[in-house]
Each structure stands twice: as C-alpha cells, then as structure tokens.
Design a protein around this motif. Structure first.
Motif, mmCIF file in Angstrom:
data_model
loop_
_atom_site.group_PDB
_atom_site.id
_atom_site.type_symbol
_atom_site.label_atom_id
_atom_site.label_comp_id
_atom_site.label_asym_id
_atom_site.label_seq_id
_atom_site.Cartn_x
_atom_site.Cartn_y
_atom_site.Cartn_z
ATOM 1 N N MET A 1 -13.555 -31.824 40.633
ATOM 2 C CA MET A 1 -14.840 -32.421 40.856
ATOM 3 C C MET A 1 -15.427 -32.845 39.517
ATOM 4 S SD MET A 1 -16.480 -30.232 43.920
ATOM 5 C CE MET A 1 -15.498 -28.795 44.257
ATOM 6 N N LYS A 2 -15.954 -34.014 39.504
ATOM 7 C CA LYS A 2 -16.419 -34.601 38.251
ATOM 8 C C LYS A 2 -17.810 -34.081 37.869
ATOM 9 C CE LYS A 2 -13.514 -38.493 39.116
ATOM 10 N NZ LYS A 2 -13.370 -39.302 40.285
ATOM 11 N N PRO A 3 -18.085 -33.959 36.563
ATOM 12 C CA PRO A 3 -19.347 -33.377 36.114
ATOM 13 C C PRO A 3 -20.511 -34.362 36.001
ATOM 14 C CG PRO A 3 -17.920 -33.747 34.241
ATOM 15 C CD PRO A 3 -17.129 -34.130 35.474
ATOM 16 N N GLU A 4 -20.261 -35.661 36.265
ATOM 17 C CA GLU A 4 -21.363 -36.620 36.147
ATOM 18 C C GLU A 4 -21.245 -37.708 37.211
ATOM 19 O OE1 GLU A 4 -19.738 -39.725 32.800
ATOM 20 O OE2 GLU A 4 -20.780 -37.934 32.114
ATOM 21 N N CYS A 5 -22.388 -38.324 37.509
ATOM 22 C CA CYS A 5 -22.429 -39.410 38.483
ATOM 23 C C CYS A 5 -21.684 -40.615 37.922
ATOM 24 C CB CYS A 5 -23.885 -39.786 38.773
ATOM 25 S SG CYS A 5 -24.081 -41.217 39.857
ATOM 26 N N GLU A 6 -20.811 -41.192 38.730
ATOM 27 C CA GLU A 6 -20.004 -42.330 38.276
ATOM 28 C C GLU A 6 -20.813 -43.613 38.158
ATOM 29 O OE1 GLU A 6 -16.184 -42.853 40.139
ATOM 30 O OE2 GLU A 6 -16.075 -40.711 40.561
ATOM 31 N N ARG A 7 -22.000 -43.631 38.725
ATOM 32 C CA ARG A 7 -22.821 -44.839 38.672
ATOM 33 C C ARG A 7 -23.851 -44.792 37.540
ATOM 34 N NH1 ARG A 7 -26.637 -47.213 43.456
ATOM 35 N NH2 ARG A 7 -26.667 -49.374 42.751
ATOM 36 N N CYS A 8 -24.611 -43.689 37.442
ATOM 37 C CA CYS A 8 -25.694 -43.613 36.443
ATOM 38 C C CYS A 8 -25.395 -42.635 35.302
ATOM 39 C CB CYS A 8 -27.008 -43.251 37.124
ATOM 40 S SG CYS A 8 -27.107 -41.531 37.709
ATOM 41 N N GLN A 9 -24.279 -41.937 35.363
ATOM 42 C CA GLN A 9 -23.833 -40.970 34.352
ATOM 43 C C GLN A 9 -24.743 -39.753 34.214
ATOM 44 O OE1 GLN A 9 -23.386 -44.476 33.617
ATOM 45 N NE2 GLN A 9 -21.400 -43.957 34.471
ATOM 46 N N GLN A 10 -25.563 -39.483 35.218
ATOM 47 C CA GLN A 10 -26.385 -38.274 35.205
ATOM 48 C C GLN A 10 -25.464 -37.067 35.269
ATOM 49 O OE1 GLN A 10 -29.198 -37.987 38.450
ATOM 50 N NE2 GLN A 10 -29.401 -35.806 38.203
ATOM 51 N N LEU A 11 -25.726 -36.048 34.437
ATOM 52 C CA LEU A 11 -24.935 -34.819 34.491
ATOM 53 C C LEU A 11 -25.253 -34.086 35.787
ATOM 54 C CD1 LEU A 11 -25.135 -33.506 30.825
ATOM 55 C CD2 LEU A 11 -23.238 -34.669 31.966
ATOM 56 N N LEU A 12 -24.216 -33.588 36.447
ATOM 57 C CA LEU A 12 -24.372 -32.934 37.733
ATOM 58 C C LEU A 12 -23.951 -31.483 37.639
ATOM 59 C CD1 LEU A 12 -22.772 -35.807 39.830
ATOM 60 C CD2 LEU A 12 -25.214 -35.350 39.506
ATOM 61 N N ASP A 13 -24.858 -30.600 37.992
ATOM 62 C CA ASP A 13 -24.582 -29.168 38.001
ATOM 63 C C ASP A 13 -23.626 -28.856 39.153
ATOM 64 O OD1 ASP A 13 -24.629 -26.405 38.039
ATOM 65 O OD2 ASP A 13 -26.779 -26.245 38.400
ATOM 66 N N MET A 14 -22.603 -28.071 38.916
ATOM 67 C CA MET A 14 -21.620 -27.742 39.945
ATOM 68 C C MET A 14 -22.263 -27.019 41.134
ATOM 69 S SD MET A 14 -18.942 -29.116 38.917
ATOM 70 C CE MET A 14 -17.445 -28.475 39.592
ATOM 71 N N ALA A 15 -23.391 -26.353 40.921
ATOM 72 C CA ALA A 15 -24.061 -25.638 42.004
ATOM 73 C C ALA A 15 -25.074 -26.523 42.737
ATOM 74 C CB ALA A 15 -24.760 -24.404 41.449
ATOM 75 N N ASN A 16 -25.280 -27.740 42.285
ATOM 76 C CA ASN A 16 -26.254 -28.644 42.893
ATOM 77 C C ASN A 16 -25.775 -29.077 44.287
ATOM 78 O OD1 ASN A 16 -27.917 -30.789 43.645
ATOM 79 N ND2 ASN A 16 -27.992 -31.648 41.592
ATOM 80 N N PRO A 17 -26.560 -28.797 45.323
ATOM 81 C CA PRO A 17 -26.141 -29.181 46.678
ATOM 82 C C PRO A 17 -26.370 -30.658 46.986
ATOM 83 C CG PRO A 17 -28.257 -28.093 46.773
ATOM 84 C CD PRO A 17 -27.806 -28.041 45.331
ATOM 85 N N HIS A 18 -26.974 -31.391 46.052
ATOM 86 C CA HIS A 18 -27.301 -32.800 46.284
ATOM 87 C C HIS A 18 -26.379 -33.728 45.505
ATOM 88 C CE1 HIS A 18 -30.755 -31.339 48.420
ATOM 89 N NE2 HIS A 18 -31.090 -30.634 47.369
ATOM 90 N N VAL A 19 -25.101 -33.417 45.534
ATOM 91 C CA VAL A 19 -24.074 -34.239 44.896
ATOM 92 C C VAL A 19 -23.149 -34.727 46.005
ATOM 93 C CG1 VAL A 19 -22.164 -34.233 43.258
ATOM 94 C CG2 VAL A 19 -24.231 -32.948 42.747
ATOM 95 N N PHE A 20 -22.727 -35.982 45.928
ATOM 96 C CA PHE A 20 -21.935 -36.589 46.996
ATOM 97 C C PHE A 20 -20.582 -37.041 46.473
ATOM 98 C CE2 PHE A 20 -26.206 -36.617 48.421
ATOM 99 C CZ PHE A 20 -26.144 -36.537 49.805
#
Length: 65
Positions: A1-20
């Motif tokens: 699973m990738k650590p950032e959004c592929e569109r806006c490059q926002q860093l994404l926490d692995m525990a964040n339930p709002h990642v698609f």
C-alpha cells in the motif's frame, strides 16, 4: 500500500480509514477519490476504502503443534 495520494501527493497515514484504492492498489486520498467519482484514472476500476492493516501477531514455533 502506497504512503501518499497518487493525485495530490498528500501523505497518507496507514491507519487512516479515509484512503481509497483500486484492485491494483492505486492509492488516493478521500478528497481526490470523491473528485474522480471513485473511479481509478489509471485502470478505470472502482476506488474502495483501503482495508485496515492489523498488527502482526508474534507467533513462535512452540505455539504450533
């Protein structure tokens, strides 16, 4: 699973339930996923919430028969 959004490059926490993700694990934040109508721009697949990762259990050989 990738650590950032592929569109806006926002860093994404692995525990964040709002990642698609799509079935190829293309990864997007909730805002970008909604802006793309939950459709992956790379493969055309559906974007769904990324499953939670549970901590790995500490299993030793002695615990198995």
């Amino acid at each position: 699973m990738k650590p950032e959004c592929e569109r806006c490059q926002q860093l994404l926490d692995m525990a964040n339930p709002h990642v698609f993700i799509c079935s190829y694990e293309c990864t997007f934040c909730a805002d970008c996923a909604e802006g793309m109508n939950h459709q992956c721009p790379n493969c055309g697949g559906e974007l769904v919430r990324r499953p939670k990762q549970l901590p790995k259990a500490d299993v030793t050989q002695s615990e198995h028969p």
